[in-house]
Write a protein that holds these residues in place. Structure first.
Motif, PDB file in Angstrom:
ATOM      1  N   GLU A  36       0.881  -1.176   0.000  1.00 37.41           N
ATOM      2  CA  GLU A  36       0.000   0.000   0.000  1.00 37.41           C
ATOM      3  C   GLU A  36       0.907   1.211   0.000  1.00 37.41           C
ATOM      4  OE1 GLU A  36      -2.862   0.975  -0.972  1.00 37.41           O
ATOM      5  OE2 GLU A  36      -4.208   0.309   0.650  1.00 37.41           O
ATOM      6  N   GLY A  37       0.356   2.386  -0.251  1.00 34.08           N
ATOM      7  CA  GLY A  37       1.143   3.611  -0.224  1.00 34.08           C
ATOM      8  C   GLY A  37       0.239   4.794   0.039  1.00 34.08           C
ATOM      9  N   PHE A  38       0.839   5.969   0.223  1.00 33.22           N
ATOM     10  CA  PHE A  38       0.045   7.140   0.579  1.00 33.22           C
ATOM     11  C   PHE A  38      -0.896   7.558  -0.543  1.00 33.22           C
ATOM     12  CE2 PHE A  38       3.352   7.452   3.807  1.00 33.22           C
ATOM     13  CZ  PHE A  38       2.557   7.660   4.931  1.00 33.22           C
ATOM     14  N   ASP A  39      -0.488   7.394  -1.786  1.00 33.99           N
ATOM     15  CA  ASP A  39      -1.393   7.753  -2.882  1.00 33.99           C
ATOM     16  C   ASP A  39      -2.627   6.866  -2.879  1.00 33.99           C
ATOM     17  OD1 ASP A  39      -2.025   9.127  -5.520  1.00 33.99           O
ATOM     18  OD2 ASP A  39      -1.954   7.029  -6.129  1.00 33.99           O
ATOM     19  N   SER A  40      -2.429   5.559  -2.899  1.00 37.07           N
ATOM     20  CA  SER A  40      -3.579   4.652  -2.990  1.00 37.07           C
ATOM     21  C   SER A  40      -4.399   4.659  -1.712  1.00 37.07           C
ATOM     22  CB  SER A  40      -3.110   3.235  -3.325  1.00 37.07           C
ATOM     23  OG  SER A  40      -2.114   2.790  -2.424  1.00 37.07           O
ATOM     24  N   ALA A  41      -3.751   4.703  -0.548  1.00 37.94           N
ATOM     25  CA  ALA A  41      -4.492   4.669   0.714  1.00 37.94           C
ATOM     26  C   ALA A  41      -5.329   5.923   0.903  1.00 37.94           C
ATOM     27  CB  ALA A  41      -3.535   4.492   1.889  1.00 37.94           C
ATOM     28  N   THR A  42      -4.753   7.085   0.609  1.00 38.22           N
ATOM     29  CA  THR A  42      -5.539   8.309   0.822  1.00 38.22           C
ATOM     30  C   THR A  42      -6.586   8.486  -0.267  1.00 38.22           C
ATOM     31  OG1 THR A  42      -3.858   9.714  -0.249  1.00 38.22           O
ATOM     32  CG2 THR A  42      -3.718   9.439   2.144  1.00 38.22           C
ATOM     33  N   ARG A  43      -6.364   7.922  -1.446  1.00 37.26           N
ATOM     34  CA  ARG A  43      -7.410   7.927  -2.465  1.00 37.26           C
ATOM     35  C   ARG A  43      -8.590   7.060  -2.003  1.00 37.26           C
ATOM     36  NH1 ARG A  43      -7.151   9.247  -7.887  1.00 37.26           N
ATOM     37  NH2 ARG A  43      -4.854   9.268  -7.844  1.00 37.26           N
ATOM     38  N   ALA A  44      -8.296   5.884  -1.441  1.00 33.23           N
ATOM     39  CA  ALA A  44      -9.359   5.024  -0.904  1.00 33.23           C
ATOM     40  C   ALA A  44     -10.084   5.715   0.239  1.00 33.23           C
ATOM     41  CB  ALA A  44      -8.773   3.695  -0.449  1.00 33.23           C
ATOM     42  N   ALA A  45      -9.328   6.382   1.098  1.00 31.05           N
ATOM     43  CA  ALA A  45      -9.945   7.101   2.214  1.00 31.05           C
ATOM     44  C   ALA A  45     -10.907   8.164   1.707  1.00 31.05           C
ATOM     45  CB  ALA A  45      -8.861   7.740   3.077  1.00 31.05           C
ATOM     46  N   ALA A  46     -10.456   8.952   0.740  1.00 30.87           N
ATOM     47  CA  ALA A  46     -11.309  10.015   0.209  1.00 30.87           C
ATOM     48  C   ALA A  46     -12.584   9.454  -0.397  1.00 30.87           C
ATOM     49  CB  ALA A  46     -10.532  10.829  -0.830  1.00 30.87           C
TER      50      ALA A  46
END
Length: 460
Positions: free
Chosen positions: A91-101
């Motif tokens: 996982e990474g900050f791009d994919s994780a924060t996109r999922a969060a949003a």
């Protein structure tokens, strides 16, 4: 930045000159109640909350939500494993924060593992910040780690702004993040009490786990027996006794065992500073549903039976359990499928960040919990737990982190369409209620094409 009310006036009714945006909703969650309202936003903050205007001025930028949608505060998820740097293939900050949003989570706190390096020193925190900052699509804060060898690093990490410290009482599953013995737990609690810092605990007892019979078939029933409720109860006992000795603060992570609730109630009644979370997968799933070889359901502690699930819901309703967090703990699909369905060797962790609200809301409808209480558990309560006073509720002065949510819409989860990096999910194929239709971060609406605009949050 926002209007200062006159003495004796309600700040939630103050008009503001030239707002950037007004969101009009027939149902908005304000002061814990769903009611009509118009939420004014200026400079990324909520600057006024007024009575719903039935005929908004077309000259003022505004959005009127359809009657089916409810205006809610953005969720605050205090338990997310982003894994970057070091295990970005997980996982990474791009994919994780996109999922969060996508899921309406506008603030998340990243766990100190399974990244490499683990966040147990200030240097490791700085390395993580360097990786995170250019990619954040929601606001992100960080936990530090408490491991046997980093006692001297706890205060510097606290001063650097971590929100508290994560500890394991049983092996974490990775060599870089060791677990605390009971004496080490007491030492850490005493050290953190000097700064009134929070310890968050993966509470399973290694002595109980080690005493279980050796696994022979790798199936889920055997895996469930290998991590009995007693392991959670014994570890929670250690934490409670540590709090009695030190006067510290502790939060039990991902409570799975309902039989531990009486211990928690007694500790709270005695005035100990103990809180507890549970997770969407324990609230929306039960052991009876786990298919043979379904290692996407593997997590530690495990998903237990339907009666246990009902008892967790009862504890949410009576207030014993304080918060809900996703414990989003992804890995590569190869790690989750390692052993071809063998629960002994597959990676343990459920990827649920994007769907945590509909998972919880779908189950809440079954158990009779209203939406207002659900959002308190997913937004306001976790924000208060970690001292984030300007998120988690719709109030004047707060960050304009808002979501439009249709509680009656239904959809089917398709893992391949989820935003987290590895497209595997315990919720794949499930029909859920509740759709996050729109999300605003700092007053700006997020879309799939939005540039990263999240900010780093620090304690204090």
């Amino acid at each position: 930045m926002f209007a200062t009310p006159k003495t004796g006036e309600n700040p939630n009714t103050q008009p503001l000159v030239a707002p950037d945006l007004i969101i009009h909703a027939e149902r908005a969650l304000i002061d814990g109640v769903l009611r009509p309202g118009s939420v004014h936003v200026t400079g990324g903050r909520i600057t006024a909350i007024t009575a719903l205007d039935p005929a908004p001025d077309p000259a003022v930028p505004g959005i009127t939500l359809p009657p089916s949608q409810v205006l809610l505060p953005g969720l605050v998820d205090t338990h997310v494993h982003v894994n970057e740097p070091g295990r970005t293939e997980w996982e990474g900050f791009d994919s994780a924060t996109r999922a969060a949003a996508r899921g309406g989570v506008t603030t998340l706190l990243d766990m100190p593992l399974n990244s490499i390096p683990v966040t147990t020193t200030v240097a490791a925190l700085e390395e993580k910040l360097a990786a995170a900052i250019p990619q954040l699509r929601v606001d992100v804060g960080f936990w530090g780690g408490a491991v046997p060898e980093n006692g001297a690093d706890l205060r510097p990490l606290h001063e650097a702004g971590v929100f508290g410290f994560k500890a394991f009482l049983a092996p974490s599953g990775i060599d870089e993040f060791g677990h605390l013995t009971e004496p080490e737990l007491n030492t850490v609690l005493a050290a953190l009490a000097e700064d009134d810092a929070l310890l968050i605990v993966h509470a399973e007892s290694p002595a109980v786990l080690d005493a279980q019979p050796e696994s022979v078939d790798g199936g889920y029933p055997e895996f469930l027996r290998s991590r009995p409720e007693e392991a959670e109860r014994d570890a929670i006992r250690m934490v409670i006794e540590g709090l009695e000795r030190t006067g510290g603060r502790a939060h039990i992570l991902h409570l799975s065992a309902a039989s531990a609730l009486d211990q928690i109630r007694a500790a709270k009644a005695a005035g100990l500073r103990l809180s507890v979370e549970t997770c969407p997968h324990y609230l929306g799933l039960s052991a009876e549903e786990v298919p043979a070889g379904g290692t996407e359901f593997k997590c530690c502690p495990p998903i237990r039976d339907a009666g246990n699930r009902a008892a967790l819901w009862a504890a949410l309703i009576d207030g014993t359990i304080d918060t809900i967090a996703s414990d989003h703990s992804p890995s590569t699909i190869e790690q989750k499928r390692r052993g071809d369905g063998d629960f002994r060797v597959a990676w343990g962790g459920v990827s649920g960040l994007e769907v945590e609200l509909p998972v919880v809301w779908t189950a809440a409808r079954e158990f009779g919990m209203p939406l207002e209480r659900v959002i308190r558990l997913l937004a306001e309560a976790p924000a208060r737990l970690v001292g984030l006073s300007d998120v988690g509720s719709i109030a004047v002065g707060n960050r304009a982190h808002l979501i439009a949510f249709d509680p009656d819409a239904a959809f089917t989860v398709h893992a391949e369409h989820l935003a987290h990096r590895n497209k595997i999910s315990a919720f794949d194929g499930r029909t859920l209620h509740g759709v996050v239709e729109r999300v605003w971060l700092h007053g700006a609406e997020l879309t799939e094409d939005s540039a990263p605009s999240g900010q780093v949050r620090r304690r204090g």
